[in-house]
Design a protein around this motif. Structure first.
Motif, PDB file in Angstrom:
ATOM      1  N   LEU A 183      65.517  32.183 -70.151  1.00 40.56           N
ATOM      2  CA  LEU A 183      64.436  33.162 -70.164  1.00 40.56           C
ATOM      3  C   LEU A 183      64.825  34.480 -69.492  1.00 40.56           C
ATOM      4  O   LEU A 183      64.297  35.532 -69.832  1.00 40.56           O
ATOM      5  CB  LEU A 183      63.182  32.571 -69.507  1.00 40.56           C
ATOM      6  CG  LEU A 183      62.540  31.426 -70.282  1.00 40.56           C
ATOM      7  CD1 LEU A 183      61.411  30.804 -69.465  1.00 40.56           C
ATOM      8  CD2 LEU A 183      62.042  31.882 -71.643  1.00 40.56           C
ATOM      9  N   ALA A 184      65.770  34.431 -68.563  1.00 38.63           N
ATOM     10  CA  ALA A 184      66.200  35.632 -67.846  1.00 38.63           C
ATOM     11  C   ALA A 184      67.425  36.309 -68.480  1.00 38.63           C
ATOM     12  O   ALA A 184      67.804  37.400 -68.065  1.00 38.63           O
ATOM     13  CB  ALA A 184      66.518  35.269 -66.397  1.00 38.63           C
ATOM     14  N   GLU A 239      64.815  22.361 -66.033  1.00 38.00           N
ATOM     15  CA  GLU A 239      64.111  23.615 -65.781  1.00 38.00           C
ATOM     16  C   GLU A 239      65.072  24.735 -65.363  1.00 38.00           C
ATOM     17  O   GLU A 239      64.865  25.897 -65.725  1.00 38.00           O
ATOM     18  CB  GLU A 239      63.036  23.415 -64.703  1.00 38.00           C
ATOM     19  CG  GLU A 239      62.106  24.591 -64.555  1.00 38.00           C
ATOM     20  CD  GLU A 239      61.322  24.914 -65.826  1.00 38.00           C
ATOM     21  OE1 GLU A 239      61.066  26.105 -66.083  1.00 38.00           O
ATOM     22  OE2 GLU A 239      60.958  23.986 -66.574  1.00 38.00           O
ATOM     23  N   ALA A 240      66.105  24.410 -64.624  1.00 37.21           N
ATOM     24  CA  ALA A 240      67.067  25.439 -64.192  1.00 37.21           C
ATOM     25  C   ALA A 240      67.710  26.131 -65.392  1.00 37.21           C
ATOM     26  O   ALA A 240      67.905  27.356 -65.380  1.00 37.21           O
ATOM     27  CB  ALA A 240      68.141  24.819 -63.305  1.00 37.21           C
ATOM     28  N   TYR A 241      68.032  25.385 -66.435  1.00 39.83           N
ATOM     29  CA  TYR A 241      68.607  25.985 -67.637  1.00 39.83           C
ATOM     30  C   TYR A 241      67.554  26.788 -68.403  1.00 39.83           C
ATOM     31  O   TYR A 241      67.847  27.850 -68.936  1.00 39.83           O
ATOM     32  CB  TYR A 241      69.224  24.928 -68.548  1.00 39.83           C
ATOM     33  CG  TYR A 241      70.463  24.307 -67.974  1.00 39.83           C
ATOM     34  CD1 TYR A 241      71.520  25.081 -67.510  1.00 39.83           C
ATOM     35  CD2 TYR A 241      70.600  22.929 -67.892  1.00 39.83           C
ATOM     36  CE1 TYR A 241      72.650  24.511 -66.980  1.00 39.83           C
ATOM     37  CE2 TYR A 241      71.739  22.348 -67.371  1.00 39.83           C
ATOM     38  CZ  TYR A 241      72.760  23.136 -66.917  1.00 39.83           C
ATOM     39  OH  TYR A 241      73.893  22.566 -66.393  1.00 39.83           O
ATOM     40  N   ARG A 242      66.337  26.296 -68.441  1.00 38.74           N
ATOM     41  CA  ARG A 242      65.259  27.038 -69.102  1.00 38.74           C
ATOM     42  C   ARG A 242      65.063  28.401 -68.429  1.00 38.74           C
ATOM     43  O   ARG A 242      64.910  29.416 -69.107  1.00 38.74           O
ATOM     44  CB  ARG A 242      63.954  26.241 -69.065  1.00 38.74           C
ATOM     45  CG  ARG A 242      63.993  25.006 -69.920  1.00 38.74           C
ATOM     46  CD  ARG A 242      62.653  24.258 -69.860  1.00 38.74           C
ATOM     47  NE  ARG A 242      62.731  23.078 -70.691  1.00 38.74           N
ATOM     48  CZ  ARG A 242      62.595  23.070 -72.016  1.00 38.74           C
ATOM     49  NH1 ARG A 242      62.367  24.188 -72.655  1.00 38.74           N
ATOM     50  NH2 ARG A 242      62.690  21.957 -72.706  1.00 38.74           N
ATOM     51  N   THR A 243      65.088  28.409 -67.125  1.00 36.88           N
ATOM     52  CA  THR A 243      64.929  29.648 -66.367  1.00 36.88           C
ATOM     53  C   THR A 243      66.063  30.622 -66.675  1.00 36.88           C
ATOM     54  O   THR A 243      65.832  31.821 -66.855  1.00 36.88           O
ATOM     55  CB  THR A 243      64.878  29.340 -64.859  1.00 36.88           C
ATOM     56  OG1 THR A 243      63.765  28.468 -64.617  1.00 36.88           O
ATOM     57  CG2 THR A 243      64.715  30.597 -64.033  1.00 36.88           C
ATOM     58  N   GLN A 244      67.289  30.111 -66.743  1.00 32.30           N
ATOM     59  CA  GLN A 244      68.437  30.958 -67.075  1.00 32.30           C
ATOM     60  C   GLN A 244      68.278  31.590 -68.451  1.00 32.30           C
ATOM     61  O   GLN A 244      68.554  32.778 -68.628  1.00 32.30           O
ATOM     62  CB  GLN A 244      69.734  30.129 -67.077  1.00 32.30           C
ATOM     63  CG  GLN A 244      70.372  29.969 -65.739  1.00 32.30           C
ATOM     64  CD  GLN A 244      71.717  29.312 -65.898  1.00 32.30           C
ATOM     65  OE1 GLN A 244      71.818  28.109 -65.771  1.00 32.30           O
ATOM     66  NE2 GLN A 244      72.730  30.093 -66.168  1.00 32.30           N
TER      67      GLN A 244
END
Length: 51
Positions: free
Chosen positions: A21-22, A14-19
């Motif tokens: 998306l931002a 999830e941490a990479y997904r968040t990166q």
């Protein structure tokens, strides 16, 4: 980008997904180029792989 990561490295944290998306377009382009040759998901994002 997320689709590429999921295909190359199933189970993207999830941490990479968040990166992703931002991220701006320039950063996404850098990561897209990196995912093609990366040996690990960490190396796509510029983090060394622990061995």
């Amino acid at each position: 980008m997320l689709r590429l990561l999921d295909r190359r490295f199933p189970g993207v944290p999830e941490a990479y997904r968040t990166q992703v998306l931002a991220a701006n377009t320039e950063q996404l382009d850098t990561w897209i180029d990196a995912v093609l040759d990366a040996e690990s998901i960490e190396s796509v994002f510029g983090r060394p792989t622990a061995h």
